[in-house]
Design a protein around this motif. Structure first.
Motif, PDB file in Angstrom:
ATOM      1  N   ASP A 169       2.561  56.122  47.429  1.00  0.00           N
ATOM      2  CA  ASP A 169       2.368  57.513  47.034  1.00  0.00           C
ATOM      3  C   ASP A 169       3.141  58.446  47.973  1.00  0.00           C
ATOM      4  OD1 ASP A 169       1.104  59.581  45.422  1.00  0.00           O
ATOM      5  OD2 ASP A 169      -0.123  60.015  47.177  1.00  0.00           O
ATOM      6  N   PRO A 228     -12.552  59.555  36.640  1.00  0.00           N
ATOM      7  CA  PRO A 228     -12.318  58.771  37.865  1.00  0.00           C
ATOM      8  C   PRO A 228     -13.285  57.619  38.046  1.00  0.00           C
ATOM      9  CG  PRO A 228     -12.123  61.109  38.334  1.00  0.00           C
ATOM     10  CD  PRO A 228     -12.622  60.999  36.914  1.00  0.00           C
ATOM     11  N   THR A 237       2.652  55.295  35.300  1.00  0.00           N
ATOM     12  CA  THR A 237       1.566  56.248  35.575  1.00  0.00           C
ATOM     13  C   THR A 237       2.028  57.325  36.543  1.00  0.00           C
ATOM     14  OG1 THR A 237      -0.719  56.481  36.328  1.00  0.00           O
ATOM     15  CG2 THR A 237       0.651  54.887  37.485  1.00  0.00           C
ATOM     16  N   LEU A 272      -0.579  58.682  38.320  1.00  0.00           N
ATOM     17  CA  LEU A 272      -1.705  58.602  39.258  1.00  0.00           C
ATOM     18  C   LEU A 272      -1.448  57.476  40.259  1.00  0.00           C
ATOM     19  CD1 LEU A 272      -4.533  59.095  36.618  1.00  0.00           C
ATOM     20  CD2 LEU A 272      -3.598  60.810  38.178  1.00  0.00           C
ATOM     21  N   ARG A 322     -11.959  54.518  36.325  1.00  0.00           N
ATOM     22  CA  ARG A 322     -10.620  54.019  36.669  1.00  0.00           C
ATOM     23  C   ARG A 322     -10.665  52.694  37.410  1.00  0.00           C
ATOM     24  NH1 ARG A 322      -8.002  59.833  38.435  1.00  0.00           N
ATOM     25  NH2 ARG A 322      -7.935  60.670  36.305  1.00  0.00           N
ATOM     26  N   ASP A 323     -11.587  52.568  38.350  1.00  0.00           N
ATOM     27  CA  ASP A 323     -11.661  51.323  39.114  1.00  0.00           C
ATOM     28  C   ASP A 323     -11.976  50.143  38.207  1.00  0.00           C
ATOM     29  OD1 ASP A 323     -11.022  52.468  41.508  1.00  0.00           O
ATOM     30  OD2 ASP A 323     -13.084  52.688  42.202  1.00  0.00           O
ATOM     31  N   ILE A 368      -4.522  55.077  32.436  1.00  0.00           N
ATOM     32  CA  ILE A 368      -5.721  55.707  32.996  1.00  0.00           C
ATOM     33  C   ILE A 368      -5.594  57.222  33.055  1.00  0.00           C
ATOM     34  CG2 ILE A 368      -6.375  53.689  34.359  1.00  0.00           C
ATOM     35  CD1 ILE A 368      -5.193  55.094  36.812  1.00  0.00           C
ATOM     36  N   SER A 426      -1.712  57.134  43.577  1.00  0.00           N
ATOM     37  CA  SER A 426      -2.706  56.782  44.590  1.00  0.00           C
ATOM     38  C   SER A 426      -3.846  55.966  44.004  1.00  0.00           C
ATOM     39  CB  SER A 426      -3.254  58.055  45.258  1.00  0.00           C
ATOM     40  OG  SER A 426      -3.867  58.898  44.301  1.00  0.00           O
ATOM     41  N   ASP A 427      -4.115  56.127  42.688  1.00  0.00           N
ATOM     42  CA  ASP A 427      -5.192  55.383  42.045  1.00  0.00           C
ATOM     43  C   ASP A 427      -4.812  53.939  41.751  1.00  0.00           C
ATOM     44  OD1 ASP A 427      -7.492  57.319  41.475  1.00  0.00           O
ATOM     45  OD2 ASP A 427      -5.802  58.435  40.680  1.00  0.00           O
ATOM     46  N   VAL A 428      -3.526  53.689  41.478  1.00  0.00           N
ATOM     47  CA  VAL A 428      -3.106  52.346  41.079  1.00  0.00           C
ATOM     48  C   VAL A 428      -2.433  51.567  42.196  1.00  0.00           C
ATOM     49  CG1 VAL A 428      -2.798  53.129  38.698  1.00  0.00           C
ATOM     50  CG2 VAL A 428      -0.818  53.016  40.214  1.00  0.00           C
ATOM     51  N   HIS A 456      -3.204  50.262  44.944  1.00  0.00           N
ATOM     52  CA  HIS A 456      -3.845  49.077  45.533  1.00  0.00           C
ATOM     53  C   HIS A 456      -3.791  47.850  44.632  1.00  0.00           C
ATOM     54  CE1 HIS A 456      -7.081  50.741  43.037  1.00  0.00           C
ATOM     55  NE2 HIS A 456      -7.665  49.568  43.095  1.00  0.00           N
TER      56      HIS A 456
END
Length: 233
Positions: free
Chosen positions: A224, A161, A185, A187, A164-165, A156, A189-191, A193
């Motif tokens: 993170d 953004p 990755t 990123l 991404r979800d 991603i 904080s994005d992954v 969860h």
């Protein structure tokens, strides 16, 4: 059950001065989404390339489904590199046809469904697309295989953004429950969860391998947050 990926004292040295991986031992369980995390130059891409069979270990071993790397193991691994590898002149529908003929486990219906949901025209050529859209196409091709191990190197990194979800939900919903997904990755904080387990790697050495739930319970902070603490980001 045999781990989908197992490595024992896995070492990869490119020369006397550069050891990319240093005696790493890991067992990846099936049915897990695993984050492979570390700063630039930590050995993440080297690890993924070894698992994909693109590199040969200097020492130690790496097994896929209990077997040494071979054409048999490569047939059950779906790999997304960190750089574009497809020919720009090809149309998306031609790529789908190519993947379908090359990989016995490729699901054409799934590929076209994901294209539609991301509003990507199968008649468009890659050269007409933005970098982010190309990366979406590459991910769709990789996730449309019914593989047992998905190796995703920065899946991603170049997408907006808003997408991404959907891409992360695509990763979650489009792999066999008996398979595993390894995501490298920056990123985090994005992954975070979507991750079940997390691996921290630094200068080629394994720093941490545990479930996300255990890490949060023991450390009292997010993945993170712990990453920033460990690597002083």
């Amino acid at each position: 059950m045999i781990p989908i990926l197992e490595c024992n004292d896995l070492t990869k040295a490119y020369n006397k001065r550069h050891t990319a991986l240093d005696h790493v031992s890991i067992k990846l369980k099936r049915g897990r989404i695993v984050g492979l995390l570390g700063p630039n130059g930590s050995g993440k891409s080297t690890f993924i390339k070894l698992a994909a069979g693109l590199l040969t270990p200097t020492n130690g071993e790496i097994l896929i489904d209990g077997k040494p790397i071979s054409p048999e193991t490569k047939a059950i691994v779906s790999y997304l590199p960190d750089r574009t590898y497809l020919n720009d002149w090809m149309k998306v529908k031609d790529l789908i046809s190519f993947f379908s003929s090359f990989y016995k486990d490729f699901n054409t219906t799934k590929a076209y469904d994901m294209l539609e949901k991301l509003s990507i025209n199968p008649d468009d050529s890659l050269k007409s697309m933005s970098k982010g859209t190309k990366e979406k196409v590459e991910l769709i091709l990789v996730m449309s295989r019914e593989a047992q191990l998905y190796l995703l190197d920065e899946p991603i990194g170049g997408v907006d953004p808003a997408a991404r979800d959907y891409i992360l939900s695509t990763i979650i919903n489009n792999y066999n429950p008996n398979a595993a997904v390894l995501i490298s990755t920056h990123l985090i904080s994005d992954v975070e969860h979507v991750l079940d387990d997390v691996i921290f790697i630094k200068e080629g050495k394994l720093v941490l391998y545990n479930s996300v739930d255990n890490v949060r319970a023991m450390e009292g902070k997010s993945i993170d947050g712990l990453f920033r603490e460990v690597f002083k980001c």
